[in-house]
Design a protein around this motif. Structure first.
Motif, mmCIF file in Angstrom:
data_model
loop_
_atom_site.group_PDB
_atom_site.id
_atom_site.type_symbol
_atom_site.label_atom_id
_atom_site.label_comp_id
_atom_site.label_asym_id
_atom_site.label_seq_id
_atom_site.Cartn_x
_atom_site.Cartn_y
_atom_site.Cartn_z
ATOM 1 N N ILE A 312 1.149 -1.158 0.330
ATOM 2 C CA ILE A 312 -0.019 0.237 0.266
ATOM 3 C C ILE A 312 1.097 1.386 -0.143
ATOM 4 C CG2 ILE A 312 -2.411 -0.988 1.007
ATOM 5 C CD1 ILE A 312 -1.020 0.131 3.802
ATOM 6 N N ALA A 313 0.398 2.325 -0.471
ATOM 7 C CA ALA A 313 1.274 3.450 -0.985
ATOM 8 C C ALA A 313 0.605 4.249 0.617
ATOM 9 C CB ALA A 313 0.226 4.286 -1.469
ATOM 10 N N LEU A 314 1.843 4.534 1.831
ATOM 11 C CA LEU A 314 1.599 4.994 2.359
ATOM 12 C C LEU A 314 1.012 6.737 2.953
ATOM 13 C CD1 LEU A 314 4.685 3.532 4.635
ATOM 14 C CD2 LEU A 314 2.722 2.449 4.265
ATOM 15 N N PRO A 315 1.475 7.752 2.164
ATOM 16 C CA PRO A 315 0.436 8.813 2.763
ATOM 17 C C PRO A 315 -1.302 9.042 3.284
ATOM 18 C CG PRO A 315 1.777 9.445 1.148
ATOM 19 C CD PRO A 315 1.733 7.548 1.427
ATOM 20 N N ASP A 316 -0.995 8.983 4.225
ATOM 21 C CA ASP A 316 -2.667 9.783 5.003
ATOM 22 C C ASP A 316 -3.280 8.636 5.106
ATOM 23 O OD1 ASP A 316 -2.320 12.376 4.198
ATOM 24 O OD2 ASP A 316 -3.468 12.406 2.714
ATOM 25 N N LYS A 317 -2.750 6.764 5.147
ATOM 26 C CA LYS A 317 -3.059 5.565 5.089
ATOM 27 C C LYS A 317 -2.699 5.764 7.115
ATOM 28 C CE LYS A 317 -4.080 4.148 1.303
ATOM 29 N NZ LYS A 317 -3.516 4.780 0.442
ATOM 30 N N ARG A 318 -4.237 4.541 7.376
ATOM 31 C CA ARG A 318 -4.009 4.686 8.993
ATOM 32 C C ARG A 318 -3.243 2.779 9.077
ATOM 33 N NH1 ARG A 318 -7.132 6.208 13.441
ATOM 34 N NH2 ARG A 318 -7.947 4.600 14.522
ATOM 35 N N ILE A 319 -2.083 3.192 9.666
ATOM 36 C CA ILE A 319 -1.199 1.966 9.751
ATOM 37 C C ILE A 319 -2.006 1.562 11.442
ATOM 38 C CG2 ILE A 319 0.793 0.916 9.746
ATOM 39 C CD1 ILE A 319 -0.477 1.511 7.177
ATOM 40 N N PRO A 340 11.873 3.007 15.574
ATOM 41 C CA PRO A 340 12.489 3.426 13.610
ATOM 42 C C PRO A 340 11.368 3.302 13.064
ATOM 43 C CG PRO A 340 13.708 1.715 14.634
ATOM 44 C CD PRO A 340 13.121 2.356 15.719
ATOM 45 N N ILE A 341 10.157 2.381 13.249
ATOM 46 C CA ILE A 341 9.313 1.969 12.592
ATOM 47 C C ILE A 341 8.121 3.342 12.686
ATOM 48 C CG2 ILE A 341 6.923 0.057 12.642
ATOM 49 C CD1 ILE A 341 9.020 -1.632 13.136
ATOM 50 N N ILE A 342 7.541 3.512 14.014
ATOM 51 C CA ILE A 342 7.110 4.773 14.437
ATOM 52 C C ILE A 342 7.530 6.062 13.513
ATOM 53 C CG2 ILE A 342 5.955 6.554 15.611
ATOM 54 C CD1 ILE A 342 6.138 4.053 18.073
ATOM 55 N N GLU A 343 9.214 6.393 13.880
ATOM 56 C CA GLU A 343 9.357 7.405 12.611
ATOM 57 C C GLU A 343 9.981 7.324 11.929
ATOM 58 O OE1 GLU A 343 12.557 8.515 16.447
ATOM 59 O OE2 GLU A 343 13.518 7.308 15.320
ATOM 60 N N GLY A 344 9.948 6.055 10.630
ATOM 61 C CA GLY A 344 9.795 5.508 9.211
ATOM 62 C C GLY A 344 8.441 5.736 8.935
ATOM 63 N N LEU A 345 7.313 5.192 9.759
ATOM 64 C CA LEU A 345 5.806 6.267 9.555
ATOM 65 C C LEU A 345 5.306 7.400 9.466
ATOM 66 C CD1 LEU A 345 3.463 2.392 10.966
ATOM 67 C CD2 LEU A 345 4.701 2.803 8.539
ATOM 68 N N GLN A 346 5.863 8.235 10.250
ATOM 69 C CA GLN A 346 5.754 9.252 10.197
ATOM 70 C C GLN A 346 6.414 10.160 9.178
ATOM 71 O OE1 GLN A 346 6.970 10.462 14.333
ATOM 72 N NE2 GLN A 346 4.719 10.406 15.091
ATOM 73 N N ALA A 350 2.094 8.893 6.863
ATOM 74 C CA ALA A 350 1.212 7.587 7.690
ATOM 75 C C ALA A 350 0.563 7.613 9.100
ATOM 76 C CB ALA A 350 1.458 6.132 7.548
ATOM 77 N N GLN A 351 -0.801 7.645 9.194
ATOM 78 C CA GLN A 351 -1.199 8.178 10.875
ATOM 79 C C GLN A 351 -1.055 6.625 11.013
ATOM 80 O OE1 GLN A 351 -5.141 9.267 10.032
ATOM 81 N NE2 GLN A 351 -4.945 10.815 8.813
ATOM 82 N N ILE A 352 -0.951 6.191 12.735
ATOM 83 C CA ILE A 352 -0.700 5.158 12.794
ATOM 84 C C ILE A 352 -0.992 5.041 13.937
ATOM 85 C CG2 ILE A 352 1.353 4.354 15.078
ATOM 86 C CD1 ILE A 352 3.521 6.397 13.001
ATOM 87 N N VAL A 353 -1.719 4.517 14.804
ATOM 88 C CA VAL A 353 -2.507 3.570 16.158
ATOM 89 C C VAL A 353 -2.111 2.593 16.399
ATOM 90 C CG1 VAL A 353 -3.935 2.344 14.424
ATOM 91 C CG2 VAL A 353 -4.906 3.006 16.831
ATOM 92 N N ALA A 354 -1.265 2.761 17.635
ATOM 93 C CA ALA A 354 -0.450 1.687 18.399
ATOM 94 C C ALA A 354 -1.475 1.006 19.382
ATOM 95 C CB ALA A 354 1.004 2.203 19.043
ATOM 96 N N TYR A 355 -1.167 -0.248 19.423
ATOM 97 C CA TYR A 355 -1.063 -1.304 20.556
ATOM 98 C C TYR A 355 -0.252 -1.999 21.374
ATOM 99 C CZ TYR A 355 -3.687 -4.712 23.596
ATOM 100 O OH TYR A 355 -3.718 -5.420 24.580
ATOM 101 N N ASP A 356 -0.339 -1.515 22.951
ATOM 102 C CA ASP A 356 0.881 -2.786 22.799
ATOM 103 C C ASP A 356 -0.374 -2.588 25.037
ATOM 104 O OD1 ASP A 356 3.606 -3.678 23.413
ATOM 105 O OD2 ASP A 356 2.982 -3.268 25.302
ATOM 106 N N GLY A 385 -3.920 -0.680 7.213
ATOM 107 C CA GLY A 385 -2.561 -2.337 6.848
ATOM 108 C C GLY A 385 -2.065 -2.273 8.762
ATOM 109 N N ALA A 386 -1.152 -3.213 8.819
ATOM 110 C CA ALA A 386 -0.846 -3.390 10.201
ATOM 111 C C ALA A 386 0.139 -4.094 10.295
ATOM 112 C CB ALA A 386 -2.029 -4.996 10.916
ATOM 113 N N LEU A 387 0.862 -3.674 11.304
ATOM 114 C CA LEU A 387 2.249 -4.053 11.112
ATOM 115 C C LEU A 387 3.124 -4.900 12.722
ATOM 116 C CD1 LEU A 387 4.475 -0.846 10.389
ATOM 117 C CD2 LEU A 387 4.186 -3.277 9.022
ATOM 118 N N VAL A 388 2.888 -5.757 12.802
ATOM 119 C CA VAL A 388 3.330 -6.943 13.524
ATOM 120 C C VAL A 388 4.494 -6.823 14.273
ATOM 121 C CG1 VAL A 388 3.147 -8.759 15.191
ATOM 122 C CG2 VAL A 388 1.426 -8.330 13.092
ATOM 123 N N VAL A 389 5.228 -5.796 15.394
ATOM 124 C CA VAL A 389 6.245 -5.160 16.008
ATOM 125 C C VAL A 389 7.066 -6.123 16.825
ATOM 126 C CG1 VAL A 389 8.189 -3.220 16.586
ATOM 127 C CG2 VAL A 389 5.967 -2.994 15.167
#
Ligand SMILES: NC(=O)c1ccc[n+]([C@@H]2O[C@H](COP(=O)([O-])OP(=O)(O)OC[C@H]3O[C@@H](n4cnc5c(N)ncnc54)[C@H](O)[C@@H]3O)[C@@H](O)[C@H]2O)c1
Ligand SMILES: O=c1ccn([C@@H]2O[C@H](COP(=O)(O)OP(=O)(O)O[C@H]3O[C@H](CO)[C@@H](O)[C@H](O)[C@H]3O)[C@@H](O)[C@H]2O)c(=O)[nH]1
Length: 430
Positions: A312-319, A340-346, A350-356, A385-389
């Motif tokens: 997927i193209a990342l700009p403005d996507k919710r990841i 580095p993943i948050i920084e890279g997405l920013q 991309a818009q980031i929604v994180a869970y831990d 899109g979702a990234l498993v970190v």
């Protein structure tokens, strides 16, 4: 025995609580009043499985905490468990442990009887003798080898299993220069050795210091090699996990630390490999293999983002980012691959929604402007899109939750997600 431990972080609190369980009377010294209050009221200041129970049982009685260094005078041995972070150039910054040694020396100046000082922190060979012992001699006015001894006892516990690791080690290492210091260390560790029967390594102070770096560098390099092999496997459509399971059967390789993925983080591997590189260079030696291990590690988060971008193209996507802690079982985010993943997405817009499950509050301090979800499902709902970190168990149980995504593209950095026909699955390994 009566022990004091300077520094009540991940190591200091765990070691103190475990020593209390083993029958010693322990005093934690920390400059943070909140931590001191928590320990005395029976609450663990960090998230670590099993620690809450120990601090609840011993905190305020057999385990006490204080900000007052003179409490050390009523103890026989002091462990230094203070941070030894990286400087900007990767070299070890000893300023915090030097400050601790200075305060320790000042209070030892008015102690009448013998005292043993044990360095638990990870320090480059020569630091214990040339830096810390000298500071203590200078500030106490006492003579090393006569009024006090200094020893080095590296710690091998892992975060997320710290209590279990401390109480069941493969080995304990005593780096000592006098018989008396070695005997006192032996007495302190007697209940642990009797209970779990680890190998006891009696060695010199410099060797003890280096054993810690060698241990961590070996493991970090092992994981980087596994990541490199995993990357090559992916190019050839080979299942890297089957390959690693097979090579792990060779006893010379061993089955542990063979999980390829988004790389190593945490408060130790990155800083200790960097410190060893820097220390080697100080002596005119170029440690090219360790540098390569660091380079492979730095590339893995970038590879994860490239994989996502191939879908997927990342700009403005919710990841959605699943996992912020540097490994499961801890709330520690120091050098987590999620950073580095948050920084890279920013950087990609991309818009980031994180869970831990436990590390979100720590990450919020570093990244206050990203969205944090209360559950994995809430993070996934509506995501593109979702990234498993981080390889938290609860993520491997996720299944039709991915169908709540707007576009169910899942890129797995830890090889824990079960494929199903309703998601587009990709992973760092095939
Ligand atoms: N975290 C681990 O899993 C681990 C494992 C093995 C070895 N180590 C090594 O152990 C050392 C400590 O690491 P950590 O992760 O426990 O650190 P940490 O940052 O979790 O804790 C350090 C504590 O020291 C306190 N402190 C700072 N200055 C002080 C002072 N002058 N006097 C008293 N207290 C002071 C801080 O308030 C903090 O509570 C490091 O050298 C690290 O490399 C860490
Ligand atoms: O097969 C593996 C094993 C680990 N990791 C990663 O490696 C990092 C470190 O993991 P681990 O070693 O389990 O945690 P730490 O708490 O950092 O423990 C290491 O660092 C401590 C501090 O020095 C030492 O005491 C421990 O012995 C040493 O394992 C984490 O990001 C893991 O995700 C992998 O990617 N694959």
């Amino acid at each position: 025995m009566k022990l004091s431990i300077i520094g009540s972080g991940y190591v200091g609190t765990t070691v103190a609580a475990c020593f209390a369980k083993l029958g010693h009377s322990v005093t934690n010294i920390d400059i943070d009043e909140e931590i001191v209050k928590q320990i005395n009221s029976g609450t663990a200041p960090i998230h670590e499985p099993g620690l809450d129970d120990l601090v609840a049982e011993y905190g305020g009685n057999q385990l006490r905490a204080t900000t007052v260094y003179s409490a050390i005078q009523d103890t026989d041995t002091t462990f230094l468990a203070l941070p030894t972070p990286s400087r900007e150039d990767g070299s070890i910054d000893t300023s915090i442990i030097e400050a601790g040694a200075r305060s320790l020396g000042e209070t030892l100046g008015t102690k009448d009887d013998y005292h043993l000082v044990v360095v638990k922190s990870t320090v480059i060979p020569g630091t214990t003798e040339d830096v810390l012992a000298s500071i203590i001699e200078e500030t106490s006015g006492k003579t090393r080898g006569k009024h006090f001894d200094i020893a080095m006892n590296p710690e091998f516990l892992r975060e997320g299993s710290a209590v279990k690791d401390f109480l069941n080690p493969d080995k304990v290492v005593f780096g000592a220069e006098t018989k008396r210091a070695n005997e006192q260390l032996t007495e302190i560790f007697d209940p642990l050795v009797a209970k779990s029967n680890p190998a006891v390594v009696e060695t010199g102070i410099r060797e003890a210091e280096m054993i810690k770096y060698a241990n961590n560098t070996f493991l970090a390099t092992k994981v980087s090699l596994v990541n490199e092999l995993g990357n090559i496997c992916k190019e050839y459509e080979v299942d890297a996990y089957e390959v690693m399971n097979a090579i792990g059967l060779d006893e010379r390789i061993g089955e542990r630390f063979l999980r390829s993925g988004v790389g190593w983080g945490g408060s130790c591997f990155p800083k200790d490999t960097a410190a060893l590189v820097s220390a080697a260079r100080d002596k005119g030696y170029e440690p090219s293999l360790v540098e390569a291990a660091i380079e492979v590690n730095d590339k893995q988060p970038k590879r994860l983002l490239e994989l996502l971008e191939s879908h997927i193209a990342l700009p403005d996507k919710r990841i959605a980012i699943l996992g912020l802690a540097f490994k499961p079982g801890t709330d520690d985010i120091r050098n987590s691959r999620s950073i580095p993943i948050i920084e890279g997405l920013q950087n990609k817009g991309a818009q980031i929604v994180a869970y831990d499950p436990v590390a979100a509050e720590n990450m919020r301090e570093q990244f206050p402007n990203i969205e944090y979800a209360d559950t994995a499902l809430m993070a996934l709902r509506g995501a593109d899109g979702a990234l498993v970190v981080t390889d938290w168990d609860e993520f491997s149980a996720l299944d039709d939750e991915f169908e709540q995504m707007r576009n169910p593209v899942v890129v797995d950095g830890r090889r824990i997600i079960t494929h199903n026909d309703n998601i587009t699955y990709d992973g760092l390994t095939w």
